[in-house]
Scaffold this active site. Sequence first.
Site, PDB file in Angstrom:
ATOM      1  N   SER A   1       0.794  -1.230   0.000  1.00 47.28           N
ATOM      2  CA  SER A   1       0.000   0.000   0.000  1.00 47.28           C
ATOM      3  C   SER A   1       0.827   1.281   0.000  1.00 47.28           C
ATOM      4  O   SER A   1       0.324   2.322  -0.395  1.00 47.28           O
ATOM      5  CB  SER A   1      -0.941  -0.001   1.196  1.00 47.28           C
ATOM      6  OG  SER A   1      -0.201  -0.002   2.393  1.00 47.28           O
TER       7      SER A   1
ATOM      8  N   HIS B   1      -5.880  -4.575  -1.485  1.00 47.95           N
ATOM      9  CA  HIS B   1      -5.761  -3.379  -2.340  1.00 47.95           C
ATOM     10  C   HIS B   1      -5.910  -3.736  -3.822  1.00 47.95           C
ATOM     11  O   HIS B   1      -5.404  -3.001  -4.684  1.00 47.95           O
ATOM     12  CB  HIS B   1      -4.424  -2.676  -2.115  1.00 47.95           C
ATOM     13  CG  HIS B   1      -4.409  -1.795  -0.907  1.00 47.95           C
ATOM     14  ND1 HIS B   1      -5.078  -0.590  -0.841  1.00 47.95           N
ATOM     15  CD2 HIS B   1      -3.828  -1.954   0.302  1.00 47.95           C
ATOM     16  CE1 HIS B   1      -4.893  -0.041   0.344  1.00 47.95           C
ATOM     17  NE2 HIS B   1      -4.135  -0.855   1.059  1.00 47.95           N
TER      18      HIS B   1
ATOM     19  N   LYS C   1     -12.688  -1.987   1.227  1.00 50.91           N
ATOM     20  CA  LYS C   1     -12.016  -1.058   0.315  1.00 50.91           C
ATOM     21  C   LYS C   1     -12.839  -0.956  -0.969  1.00 50.91           C
ATOM     22  O   LYS C   1     -13.895  -0.337  -0.962  1.00 50.91           O
ATOM     23  CB  LYS C   1     -10.573  -1.497   0.097  1.00 50.91           C
ATOM     24  CG  LYS C   1      -9.741  -1.339   1.378  1.00 50.91           C
ATOM     25  CD  LYS C   1      -8.261  -1.573   1.196  1.00 50.91           C
ATOM     26  CE  LYS C   1      -7.482  -1.169   2.436  1.00 50.91           C
ATOM     27  NZ  LYS C   1      -6.984  -2.307   3.222  1.00 50.91           N
TER      28      LYS C   1
HETATM   29  C1  LIG Z   1      -6.766  -2.765   4.628  1.00 48.46           C
HETATM   30  C2  LIG Z   1      -5.999  -4.022   4.679  1.00 48.46           C
HETATM   31  C3  LIG Z   1      -6.321  -5.046   5.577  1.00 48.46           C
HETATM   32  C4  LIG Z   1      -7.405  -4.875   6.606  1.00 48.46           C
HETATM   33  O1  LIG Z   1      -8.677  -4.889   6.049  1.00 48.46           O
HETATM   34  P1  LIG Z   1      -9.935  -4.717   7.013  1.00 48.46           P
HETATM   35  O2  LIG Z   1     -11.032  -5.452   6.341  1.00 48.46           O
HETATM   36  O3  LIG Z   1     -10.170  -3.246   7.111  1.00 48.46           O
HETATM   37  O4  LIG Z   1      -9.575  -5.308   8.328  1.00 48.46           O
HETATM   38  C5  LIG Z   1      -5.611  -6.223   5.520  1.00 48.46           C
HETATM   39  N1  LIG Z   1      -4.596  -6.390   4.638  1.00 48.46           N
HETATM   40  C6  LIG Z   1      -4.245  -5.416   3.781  1.00 48.46           C
HETATM   41  C7  LIG Z   1      -3.126  -5.651   2.824  1.00 48.46           C
HETATM   42  C8  LIG Z   1      -4.925  -4.203   3.773  1.00 48.46           C
HETATM   43  O5  LIG Z   1      -4.550  -3.243   2.941  1.00 48.46           O
END
Ligand SMILES: *Cc1c(COP(=O)(O)O)cnc(C)c1O
Length: 414
Positions: free
Chosen positions: A198, A226, A257
């Site tokens: 990210s 992502h 997301k």
């Molecule tokens: C955002 C993210 C998470 C966490 O996701 P949630 O559903 O908000 O707990 C886990 N792994 C990665 C790579 C992320 O970017």
Amino acid sequence: MYGEIKKYLSEELAKMENAGLYKHERIIESEQGVEIIVRGKPALNFCANNYLGLSSHPEILKAAHEGLEHRGYGLSSVRFICGTQDIHKELEQKVSRFLGTEDTILFSSAFDANGAVFEPLLGKEDAIITDALNHASIIDGIRLCKAQRWIYKHGDMRDVEELDPATGKNAKGLERCLKEANDAGVRFKMIATDGVFSMDGDIANLEGICDLAEKYDALVMVDDSHSTGFMGKRGRGTHEYRNVMDRVDIITSTFGKALGGASGGFISGKQEIIDIMRNKARPYLFSNSVAPAVVQASIKAIDILTESTHLRDKLEKNTQYFRQKMTQAGFDIIPGEHPIVPIMFGKYENSSQLAVEFANRMLEEGIYVIAFSFPVVPRGKDRIRIQMSAAHEMHHIDKAIDAFIKVGKELKVI
Ligand SMILES: *Cc1c(COP(=O)(O)O)cnc(C)c1O
């Protein structure tokens, strides 16, 4: 007695504040979207994970209402007692079909999915080989599992161990780790990686990883939080983008997301792995079912993306346009294809303060972006991280670019 620890915590907080590490939250006074209200003023949002613009999409809202109306507010139960509705099974099937996997299991978050996935599969006679820059939830999931651990230098596929100038420590490539795990006589091996990282928006070399996994007989686990919904020509994720759809064993991802943005996550993959998770994964067995409104809206998100690639295509176009215009304007951008666009400040003096000042000036111009500076990112890698969305229209993007150029000239960045 709270007294002693109160003093200790207050000092910790003061230290964080002084080091510029205290996380002050900016308050949004509107729904999530492109046009938001921050401190009473309108701003264009360029830093949400709202990649496909589904966070406040009318069809998603409608589906959430339907879920609420027809299946209630909550289940007051874990899945295996009385917390499984028809819509939970429907969502699991739709995710599997979308990703091309055998089965899927839902969690309250991707953080929970990653916390769950390792411990039921691997024990102390096994090995996990993990990318140095993997997400915190993968790191924590691995900590909860007794498997032996090898960390490979970010993205490094090679059979080497050498000094890493960035850390001053020795670092190993993936193939070297796999060899060492073999030499240690482990039973099973699993390679764990983010699909997209990210901070830089770089995409894991899944072809290289799958090749090595085959050569050394290891499982491959990818966290595609992502990516799911927009990476690859049909938005299936990095396994589609890298053309390894049938070579990844386990995919974890989030509904928080691109897939609607509320909450929820999942593990998807081979049948026996998912069956074991339903029986042994602790964040599944001992935590409440995902709420019906979220489930119904997530089904709608998958339906929308299955029917048409329109949203991911628009996101791709927006990303290309923004990257091209910003590069032309003279900004230092990490090249790539992901809608995460890092604008780098490392080559300027006082890059940390500069990035923060730049982001504050951008908000005055009505563009909401966030600066990441040392120690959140390595020294000299200070940046403003932009995230493009399919909800951005051309006029939004042009307004952001104009503001970047104006502030960039003012602060002598371009
Ligand atoms: C955002 C993210 C998470 C966490 O996701 P949630 O559903 O908000 O707990 C886990 N792994 C990665 C790579 C992320 O970017």
